[in-house]
Design a protein around this motif. Structure first.
Motif, PDB file in Angstrom:
ATOM      1  N   LEU A 147       0.843  -1.189   0.000  1.00  0.00           N
ATOM      2  CA  LEU A 147       0.000   0.000   0.000  1.00  0.00           C
ATOM      3  C   LEU A 147       0.878   1.239   0.000  1.00  0.00           C
ATOM      4  CD1 LEU A 147      -2.685  -0.812   2.750  1.00  0.00           C
ATOM      5  CD2 LEU A 147      -2.924  -1.087   0.285  1.00  0.00           C
ATOM      6  N   GLY A 148       0.406   2.285  -0.653  1.00  0.00           N
ATOM      7  CA  GLY A 148       1.065   3.581  -0.581  1.00  0.00           C
ATOM      8  C   GLY A 148       0.113   4.588   0.028  1.00  0.00           C
ATOM      9  N   ILE A 149       0.620   5.450   0.886  1.00  0.00           N
ATOM     10  CA  ILE A 149      -0.212   6.478   1.517  1.00  0.00           C
ATOM     11  C   ILE A 149       0.473   7.830   1.327  1.00  0.00           C
ATOM     12  CG2 ILE A 149      -1.304   7.296   3.633  1.00  0.00           C
ATOM     13  CD1 ILE A 149      -1.079   4.428   4.719  1.00  0.00           C
ATOM     14  N   ALA A 150      -0.179   8.733   0.610  1.00  0.00           N
ATOM     15  CA  ALA A 150       0.411  10.047   0.347  1.00  0.00           C
ATOM     16  C   ALA A 150      -0.690  11.001  -0.093  1.00  0.00           C
ATOM     17  CB  ALA A 150       1.505   9.952  -0.715  1.00  0.00           C
ATOM     18  N   THR A 151      -0.317  12.268  -0.243  1.00  0.00           N
ATOM     19  CA  THR A 151      -1.290  13.290  -0.628  1.00  0.00           C
ATOM     20  C   THR A 151      -1.186  13.671  -2.092  1.00  0.00           C
ATOM     21  OG1 THR A 151      -1.384  14.177   1.610  1.00  0.00           O
ATOM     22  CG2 THR A 151      -2.070  15.658  -0.140  1.00  0.00           C
ATOM     23  N   ARG A 171      -9.546  14.146   4.504  1.00  0.00           N
ATOM     24  CA  ARG A 171      -9.196  15.502   4.073  1.00  0.00           C
ATOM     25  C   ARG A 171      -8.462  16.204   5.214  1.00  0.00           C
ATOM     26  NH1 ARG A 171     -14.945  17.662   2.890  1.00  0.00           N
ATOM     27  NH2 ARG A 171     -15.418  16.144   4.524  1.00  0.00           N
ATOM     28  N   TRP A 172      -7.570  17.103   4.867  1.00  0.00           N
ATOM     29  CA  TRP A 172      -6.842  17.818   5.901  1.00  0.00           C
ATOM     30  C   TRP A 172      -6.452  19.202   5.401  1.00  0.00           C
ATOM     31  CZ3 TRP A 172      -1.806  19.348   4.834  1.00  0.00           C
ATOM     32  CH2 TRP A 172      -1.185  18.724   3.753  1.00  0.00           C
ATOM     33  N   ASN A 173      -6.077  20.047   6.333  1.00  0.00           N
ATOM     34  CA  ASN A 173      -5.623  21.383   5.950  1.00  0.00           C
ATOM     35  C   ASN A 173      -4.427  21.789   6.780  1.00  0.00           C
ATOM     36  OD1 ASN A 173      -5.600  23.951   4.627  1.00  0.00           O
ATOM     37  ND2 ASN A 173      -7.800  23.743   4.322  1.00  0.00           N
ATOM     38  N   ARG A 174      -4.021  23.019   6.589  1.00  0.00           N
ATOM     39  CA  ARG A 174      -2.779  23.502   7.165  1.00  0.00           C
ATOM     40  C   ARG A 174      -3.024  24.428   8.350  1.00  0.00           C
ATOM     41  NH1 ARG A 174      -3.631  22.286   2.630  1.00  0.00           N
ATOM     42  NH2 ARG A 174      -2.158  21.115   1.354  1.00  0.00           N
ATOM     43  N   LYS A 200     -16.290  12.445  -0.616  1.00  0.00           N
ATOM     44  CA  LYS A 200     -17.395  12.989   0.178  1.00  0.00           C
ATOM     45  C   LYS A 200     -17.528  12.284   1.524  1.00  0.00           C
ATOM     46  CE  LYS A 200     -20.076  14.271  -3.926  1.00  0.00           C
ATOM     47  NZ  LYS A 200     -21.326  13.987  -4.703  1.00  0.00           N
ATOM     48  N   GLU A 201     -17.135  10.995   1.550  1.00  0.00           N
ATOM     49  CA  GLU A 201     -17.237  10.209   2.773  1.00  0.00           C
ATOM     50  C   GLU A 201     -16.036  10.416   3.692  1.00  0.00           C
ATOM     51  OE1 GLU A 201     -19.866   8.380   3.607  1.00  0.00           O
ATOM     52  OE2 GLU A 201     -20.886   9.004   1.753  1.00  0.00           O
ATOM     53  N   ALA A 202     -14.929  10.911   3.117  1.00  0.00           N
ATOM     54  CA  ALA A 202     -13.695  11.055   3.883  1.00  0.00           C
ATOM     55  C   ALA A 202     -13.840  12.161   4.925  1.00  0.00           C
ATOM     56  CB  ALA A 202     -12.532  11.371   2.949  1.00  0.00           C
ATOM     57  N   LYS A 203     -13.417  11.888   6.136  1.00  0.00           N
ATOM     58  CA  LYS A 203     -13.524  12.852   7.230  1.00  0.00           C
ATOM     59  C   LYS A 203     -12.395  13.884   7.160  1.00  0.00           C
ATOM     60  CE  LYS A 203     -15.609   9.445  10.334  1.00  0.00           C
ATOM     61  NZ  LYS A 203     -15.459   8.691  11.587  1.00  0.00           N
ATOM     62  N   MET A 204     -12.628  15.044   7.752  1.00  0.00           N
ATOM     63  CA  MET A 204     -11.587  16.050   7.883  1.00  0.00           C
ATOM     64  C   MET A 204     -10.752  15.750   9.112  1.00  0.00           C
ATOM     65  SD  MET A 204     -10.220  18.810   6.566  1.00  0.00           S
ATOM     66  CE  MET A 204     -11.413  19.663   5.544  1.00  0.00           C
ATOM     67  N   ARG A 205      -9.435  15.746   8.936  1.00  0.00           N
ATOM     68  CA  ARG A 205      -8.542  15.435  10.076  1.00  0.00           C
ATOM     69  C   ARG A 205      -7.671  16.658  10.349  1.00  0.00           C
ATOM     70  NH1 ARG A 205      -5.648   9.792   9.954  1.00  0.00           N
ATOM     71  NH2 ARG A 205      -7.677   9.186  10.761  1.00  0.00           N
ATOM     72  N   ASP A 220      -9.284  28.296   6.494  1.00  0.00           N
ATOM     73  CA  ASP A 220     -10.029  29.165   5.576  1.00  0.00           C
ATOM     74  C   ASP A 220      -9.127  29.821   4.538  1.00  0.00           C
ATOM     75  OD1 ASP A 220     -12.349  28.605   6.938  1.00  0.00           O
ATOM     76  OD2 ASP A 220     -12.190  30.352   8.259  1.00  0.00           O
ATOM     77  N   LEU A 221      -7.819  29.691   4.705  1.00  0.00           N
ATOM     78  CA  LEU A 221      -6.888  30.375   3.803  1.00  0.00           C
ATOM     79  C   LEU A 221      -6.386  29.489   2.669  1.00  0.00           C
ATOM     80  CD1 LEU A 221      -4.719  32.242   6.472  1.00  0.00           C
ATOM     81  CD2 LEU A 221      -6.805  33.015   5.316  1.00  0.00           C
ATOM     82  N   PHE A 222      -6.448  28.181   2.866  1.00  0.00           N
ATOM     83  CA  PHE A 222      -5.929  27.248   1.867  1.00  0.00           C
ATOM     84  C   PHE A 222      -6.995  26.208   1.518  1.00  0.00           C
ATOM     85  CE2 PHE A 222      -2.364  28.490   4.651  1.00  0.00           C
ATOM     86  CZ  PHE A 222      -1.555  29.139   3.728  1.00  0.00           C
ATOM     87  N   ASP A 223      -6.936  25.712   0.285  1.00  0.00           N
ATOM     88  CA  ASP A 223      -7.811  24.605  -0.101  1.00  0.00           C
ATOM     89  C   ASP A 223      -7.416  23.361   0.691  1.00  0.00           C
ATOM     90  OD1 ASP A 223      -9.087  26.178  -1.999  1.00  0.00           O
ATOM     91  OD2 ASP A 223      -7.710  25.587  -3.605  1.00  0.00           O
ATOM     92  N   PHE A 224      -8.399  22.535   1.023  1.00  0.00           N
ATOM     93  CA  PHE A 224      -8.057  21.299   1.722  1.00  0.00           C
ATOM     94  C   PHE A 224      -7.395  20.320   0.756  1.00  0.00           C
ATOM     95  CE2 PHE A 224     -12.435  20.227   0.313  1.00  0.00           C
ATOM     96  CZ  PHE A 224     -12.211  18.980  -0.279  1.00  0.00           C
ATOM     97  N   SER A 225      -6.633  19.400   1.295  1.00  0.00           N
ATOM     98  CA  SER A 225      -5.988  18.350   0.509  1.00  0.00           C
ATOM     99  C   SER A 225      -6.565  17.005   0.911  1.00  0.00           C
ATOM    100  CB  SER A 225      -4.469  18.365   0.737  1.00  0.00           C
ATOM    101  OG  SER A 225      -3.896  19.551   0.222  1.00  0.00           O
ATOM    102  N   VAL A 226      -6.376  16.014   0.049  1.00  0.00           N
ATOM    103  CA  VAL A 226      -6.895  14.675   0.302  1.00  0.00           C
ATOM    104  C   VAL A 226      -5.742  13.683   0.341  1.00  0.00           C
ATOM    105  CG1 VAL A 226      -8.394  12.818  -0.524  1.00  0.00           C
ATOM    106  CG2 VAL A 226      -9.076  15.218  -0.847  1.00  0.00           C
TER     107      VAL A 226
END
Length: 327
Positions: free
Chosen positions: A145-149, A165-168, A322-327, A263-269
């Motif tokens: 498995l690979g895990i990255a953004t 999903r996550w942000n900065r 859409k199902e992925a939670k924000m972390r 609120d300043l940056f787009d979220f990443s997945v």
């Protein structure tokens, strides 16, 4: 024809036509690899590699078609072994994960602990690297498995499953002027020296795009792949840090203030990558569900079944996001 001959051809191609590098990866000798490939070519009556003297320049048109078949055969052999192992030893085996430092340091520890509790006989290996290295390890089959953004989507042989999903955030020393502002803005951030990720790590392009879209300059004084390095230089007064929100540890980083920048940056997945034409062990399904609880076995199987339909893959990816939670 022998399976190892197929393996030699595939590994030489994956090693940039470097026979010595391929031999090293396969723990054999360079003359042995060259000899077996030559025998295969003679048996098939086809030249697989174009050569200049003893140097391999690349695959011939015939070789390009044959190597797809060779890889498919090798994949099926691996799948047969996986199935047999699942039947005979369902709770033991090996499991290799390729991921970034951020995932390994801040996200995976509790998940790995629970996985080890469930499967104490599974030998687990975590390989840390850049997103490009993670994609390459997964694409080559060296990692299960690979895990990255980012970067995973550059490899056509990988199926992507969005996990969360996550942000900065902005990290500053306690008492820093930014910590006293009522509302954090890109303008106020741009007035300070910035320490952040190198390109290719944690979706640095999102940070750059936010400043560029607002016609602001970033005064980047240091970049690093490791959030711990970024925090060390924040503590040394080199500048303010922009990094993943998950990298803030309330216990260990009490001397730092974390300022929400969602609120300043787009979220990443952050996505999980699986190689196409792969049969997963049951414990791999369980790990995936531990890492992202919306990715249960039926969901993963749905994605695997759509592996040869790119439009369906894209549709499923958007649904899973859409199902992925924000972390």
């Amino acid at each position: 024809m022998k399976l190892r001959q197929f393996q030699y051809v595939v590994e030489v191609a994956n090693s940039g036509m470097n026979v010595t590098a391929a031999a090293d990866k396969l723990f054999t000798s360079q003359p042995g690899v060259s000899s077996q490939i030559k025998r295969l070519e003679e048996e098939l009556g086809v030249t697989i590699f174009a050569r200049s003297g003893k140097h391999i320049d690349g695959l011939t048109p015939e070789g390009q078609r044959l190597i797809v078949k060779f890889q498919r055969v090798l994949d099926e052999v691996a799948n047969i072994r996986h199935l047999a192992d699942d039947f005979s030893h369902p709770d033991s085996g090996t499991f290799s994960i390729a991921t970034t430092h951020t995932q390994a340091r801040y996200v995976l520890p509790p998940i790995i602990s629970e996985f080890r509790r469930r499967y104490p006989k599974v030998q687990l290996q975590i390989n840390q690297g850049t997103p490009e290295q993670i994609a390459e390890l997964t694409d080559s089959g060296e990692a299960d498995l690979g895990i990255a953004t980012e970067a995973l989507e550059l490899f056509d042989n990988l199926i992507l499953l969005p996990c969360y999903r996550w942000n900065r955030c902005v990290m500053v020393p306690k008492g820093h002027p930014l910590a006293r502002e009522k509302q954090l803005t890109l303008e106020s951030i741009s007035e300070h020296p910035i320490i952040t990720y190198t390109f290719g790590v944690a979706d640095r392009s999102v940070i750059n795009r936010a400043f560029s879209d607002n016609n602001l300059e970033m005064n980047v004084v240091l970049t690093a792949a490791d959030a711990e390095v970024i925090k060390a230089y924040i503590r040394n007064g080199l500048g303010i840090g922009i990094c993943a929100r998950m990298a803030y540890d309330p216990e260990q980083d009490q001397d730092l203030a974390v300022l929400d920048a969602g609120d300043l940056f787009d979220f990443s997945v952050t996505s999980l990558a699986i190689r196409k034409n792969t049969i997963l062990r049951q414990y791999v399904y369980d790990f995936i569900a531990l890492f992202a609880d919306h990715l249960q076995k039926n969901v993963v199987d749905e994605a695997l079944q759509a592996q040869h339909n790119s439009s369906l893959q894209d549709k499923l990816f958007k649904e899973y996001v859409k199902e992925a939670k924000m972390r």
